[in-house]
Design a protein around this motif. Structure first.
Motif, PDB file in Angstrom:
ATOM      1  N   VAL B 285       0.845  -1.201   0.000  1.00 28.77           N
ATOM      2  CA  VAL B 285       0.000   0.000   0.000  1.00 28.77           C
ATOM      3  C   VAL B 285       0.883   1.254   0.000  1.00 28.77           C
ATOM      4  O   VAL B 285       0.638   2.221  -0.730  1.00 28.77           O
ATOM      5  CB  VAL B 285      -0.972  -0.025   1.205  1.00 28.77           C
ATOM      6  N   ALA B 287       3.926   1.458  -1.129  1.00 29.91           N
ATOM      7  CA  ALA B 287       4.618   1.558  -2.424  1.00 29.91           C
ATOM      8  C   ALA B 287       3.770   2.324  -3.431  1.00 29.91           C
ATOM      9  O   ALA B 287       4.309   3.086  -4.259  1.00 29.91           O
ATOM     10  CB  ALA B 287       4.935   0.152  -2.953  1.00 29.91           C
ATOM     11  N   SER B 288       2.453   2.162  -3.361  1.00 33.49           N
ATOM     12  CA  SER B 288       1.566   2.880  -4.278  1.00 33.49           C
ATOM     13  C   SER B 288       1.627   4.380  -4.012  1.00 33.49           C
ATOM     14  O   SER B 288       1.685   5.190  -4.948  1.00 33.49           O
ATOM     15  CB  SER B 288       0.127   2.401  -4.110  1.00 33.49           C
ATOM     16  N   ALA B 289       1.581   4.755  -2.740  1.00 36.30           N
ATOM     17  CA  ALA B 289       1.622   6.170  -2.388  1.00 36.30           C
ATOM     18  C   ALA B 289       2.961   6.785  -2.803  1.00 36.30           C
ATOM     19  O   ALA B 289       3.021   7.934  -3.256  1.00 36.30           O
ATOM     20  CB  ALA B 289       1.385   6.356  -0.890  1.00 36.30           C
TER      21      ALA B 289
END
Lengths: 392, 371
Positions: B285, B287-289
């Motif tokens: 999660v 890594a997405s941000a």
């Protein structure tokens, strides 16, 4: 791949189509199960607008935007679909149709179905003409789904199905059920299951709703008593239904995962909470801090769903990572509803109080981390299949 | 906006970075440096500059490769994975981005010097135990045509060895950013040895003379230059911390597979499997941000504040979770200095504080989201 220019054109086109075709009454931003059309033979439209909206969207392929046009879809790319959804959100449009046919069975049929099955079932799903339910769980097969006992005896031109399913969402309203049935009792448990399509009007099929803590009865028990299922109603190969079931579950989990991120139409949870509580901004510092933390997690989770969709489009299916999305999304959704209940205080405790269905919505979310595989099963899938940790 | 997946070029960049760092700067390099009582490795920095990384955010006509913030984040991520000790963030990200906002002839020269590895920079901004640039008290009083700077800056990362210091001070017109040589008379630098084995200085400015030429950007308008630089630094630090979390996590999962107790690998116990799986979800999660922050800085830099603060806050909490779980799941050995997990834990704590902690960035997000 689309050039930026053609995407800009597409946005203009879809915006004007929505402007002309989405009835005003359907632009109220209501996206809860009770406001949306689920279709099916017995569907009673709540208004002419709801009927019109479904017909127009279906005619344009927009009930299933990504499906090929030969099966009733609009054949949109992921980038185009994203634009379509953004434009829908911009005018607060309700989805024209929601169904397990769209979110669960359809993807499995597209992948495993025969040309005849696809040509027969998919367009009906796209037009909202048949409503499906999912016959997976049984009283003795919950988290251990592959231990299904409902059995199908080979009778030459049909299977004779006997057994019981539980937690079949909206089975009392569905026209058809897709069910896991044991067709080889001697094979190891994952190997003897077939994926059958059964007409709920067939003799021997009965359902009974289960009343939940939320007061609602979205789930049923479904019984099969000597039900004859013709041989052409199998999806995938005989005794290979577990492959279909798993494939479908990844779609189901993706669908459930997004519940926690898009509930408030792009608005921040903390702002929604303050409004619901009738406060200019959240007054309780502890609650505000929790709302902010939840907001950060929701934003990052939304981005993660986007990222995995981008990865899926780039050729790597989401696969086992759907377990991660499901776990993260549903746990987040439960947190959101706990916070909303706290913000509303005693206002939210009346079944029919000014806060409306807060309590029912809050209680409903408790099923999110159970249905479609519990959070614990999701964590085990991550641990075993993604991290490669050893079995016991 | 570009998609939230690595492009082919980005994948190649990250792969080659990992290959280089596994050889040139594994965690043992940090250990050797610390054991030798040093906080900086100029030879390693020269090798990194030789890879072209110092120019990742610098225009091509100043000798950079201009690959953008997402790419810088991927490099930072890989450096986080092996705890690389270098002035990459201070010089190649923060200072380069500040200089790029000005981009006059002198700034171009300064960027060229960074890209070539001739100059290192540090950012002197904190004055208390917390990051609060708007509350800067250090004064830049008028003195003839120039200024006199007085005050103390703390937690100046890389400030003990940097050639030049970017320093934020308050002039009559408002906050002003100065670009000073580190040996300017009146600057008293005390190099401190941080828990993570790196350098941070305390710098006291005793009526330090500065001219108008020393001002980066406009007098009274530091934020025009500093805000993009801070956002670039925060996003890259978030990327470094996501790499740190991934590095600590890989070590932990490796240990779960190899360590045996009760006659079987401890990774077969469900209690540990679920903790490891939860941590992996948090890392994904975050890594997405982090990738999103790089994409927004590249595509829409004027509107990046939300994406950057989201990334820094998430990366902070995820890195802290990763190192806490790392030590716990390693058991006693995780507490020993001989094992590397402690290095991850200490760096995570320093990274958590640098350029704004979780609370600071959570409040930024809250303000932007109307909470």
């Amino acid at each position: 791949m689309h050039a930026e220019g053609s995407l800009t054109e597409f946005r203009a086109e879809i915006r004007s189509w929505l402007e002309q075709n989405c009835p005003q009454e359907m632009r109220d931003g209501r996206i809860t199960d009770d406001a949306i059309c689920w279709g099916g033979k017995n569907w009673v439209f709540s208004s002419d607008a709801q009927r019109l909206w479904l017909e127009r969207a279906a005619a344009r392929g927009l009930t299933v935007p990504r499906w090929p046009s030969e099966y009733g879809g609009a054949g949109l790319s992921r980038a185009e679909e994203k634009i379509f959804l953004e434009e829908m959100e911009r005018i607060n449009a309700r989805p024209p149709l929601k169904s397990f046919g769209i979110s669960m069975l359809g993807p499995a049929l597209l992948h495993f179905g025969t040309p005849e099955q696809k040509g027969h079932y998919l367009p009906q799903i796209a037009r909202g003409e048949i409503r499906w339910c999912q016959g997976y769980s049984e009283p003795g097969a919950g988290s251990d789904l592959a231990s299904v006992q409902t059995r199908g005896e080979d009778k030459g031109d049909h299977w004779l199905v006997n057994g019981q399913k539980i937690w079949t969402s909206y089975a009392d309203k569905a026209d058809w059920i897709f069910a896991l049935v044991r067709t080889d009792r001697d094979a190891p448990k994952h190997k003897g299951i077939s994926f059958l399509l059964i007409d709920m009007e067939d003799p021997g099929v009965t359902t009974r709703p289960i009343r939940l803590i939320s007061g609602a009865s979205p789930f049923c028990e479904t019984f099969f008593d000597n039900v004859q299922v013709p041989k052409d109603r199998i999806v995938g190969e005989e005794n290979r239904g577990w492959d279909v079931a798993k494939y479908l579950l990844t779609h189901e989990r993706e669908m459930i995962s997004s519940g926690g991120t898009g509930l408030s139409g792009g608005r921040a949870l903390g702002a929604v909470m303050a409004q619901m509580a009738g406060e200019p901004s959240l007054q309780d510092p502890t609650l505000r801090a929790a709302a902010i933390r939840c907001e950060l997690d929701a934003l990052a989770t939304g981005l993660t769903i986007e990222r995995y969709k981008d990865m899926a489009e780039a050729g790597n299916g989401v696969g086992d990572a759907s377990a991660m999305l499901k776990y993260v999304g549903t746990e987040l959704n439960k947190r959101r509803h706990e916070l909303i209940m706290s913000a509303c205080g005693s206002d939210a405790l009346e079944w029919d109080g000014p806060a409306g269905s807060r309590a029912a919505d809050w209680l409903r979310t408790k099923a999110n981390s159970i249905e479609g595989g519990t959070s614990e099963v999701m964590l085990t899938i991550v641990a075993r299949r993604i991290l490669g940790l050893p079995g016991a | 906006m570009e998609k939230l997946v690595k492009s082919q070029d980005e994948t190649m960049l990250a792969d080659s970075a990992r290959g280089f760092l596994d050889d040139a700067a594994p965690v043992s390099a940090l250990r050797h440096l610390r054991d030798a009582g040093r906080t900086h490795d100029p030879d390693l920095w020269q090798r990194i500059c030789g890879m072209g990384w110092a120019g990742v955010l610098i225009p091509e006509d100043a000798g950079g490769s201009d690959m953008g913030h997402a790419a810088a984040g991927m490099l930072a991520h890989e450096m986080g994975r092996t705890l690389v000790n270098s002035p990459f963030l201070s010089s190649a990200v923060i200072a380069a981005t500040a200089l790029r906002q000005v981009a006059d002839a002198r700034a171009m020269d300064a960027m060229a010097a960074i890209a070539a590895g001739r100059t290192t920079y540090a950012l002197a901004i904190d004055e208390t135990h917390k990051f609060a640039p708007e509350a800067t008290a250090m004064t830049a009083g008028r003195s003839g045509n120039g200024f006199r700077l007085s005050g103390t800056k703390r937690f100046v990362i890389d400030g003990g060895f940097a050639d030049r210091i970017l320093v934020l001070a308050r002039a009559a017109e408002g906050l002003t950013l100065f670009d000073l040589p580190a040996d300017r008379a009146g600057m008293d630098r005390t190099a401190l040895n941080l828990i993570d084995g790196r350098d941070a200085a305390r710098i006291t400015f005793g009526n330090v003379e500065a001219t108008g030429d020393d001002v980066l950007g406009q007098v009274g308008d530091a934020m025009a230059v500093l805000k993009p630089a801070l956002e670039a630094g925060q996003a890259a630090l978030a990327a470094e911390m996501s790499g740190l979390a991934a590095g600590a996590f890989d070590m932990t999962v490796g240990y779960l597979k190899e360590r045996k107790q009760f006659g079987r690998p401890i990774g077969s116990f469900q209690a540990l499997q679920h903790r490891a799986a939860h941590l992996w979800c948090e890392i994904e999660v975050t890594a997405s941000a982090v990738l999103n922050a790089g994409r927004v800085l590249d595509g829409n830099p004027g509107e990046a504040a939300l994406a950057v603060s989201l990334a820094k806050a998430r990366a902070t909490s995820t890195a802290q979770l990763a190192v806490m779980e790392g030590v716990q799941m390693h058991g006693g050995i995780g507490m020993t200095d001989e094992y590397d997990m402690g290095f991850y834990m200490k760096r995570a704590r320093v990274g958590a504080e640098w350029l704004g902690d979780y609370g600071y960035h959570a409040e930024q997000v809250a303000a932007l989201r109307g909470i």
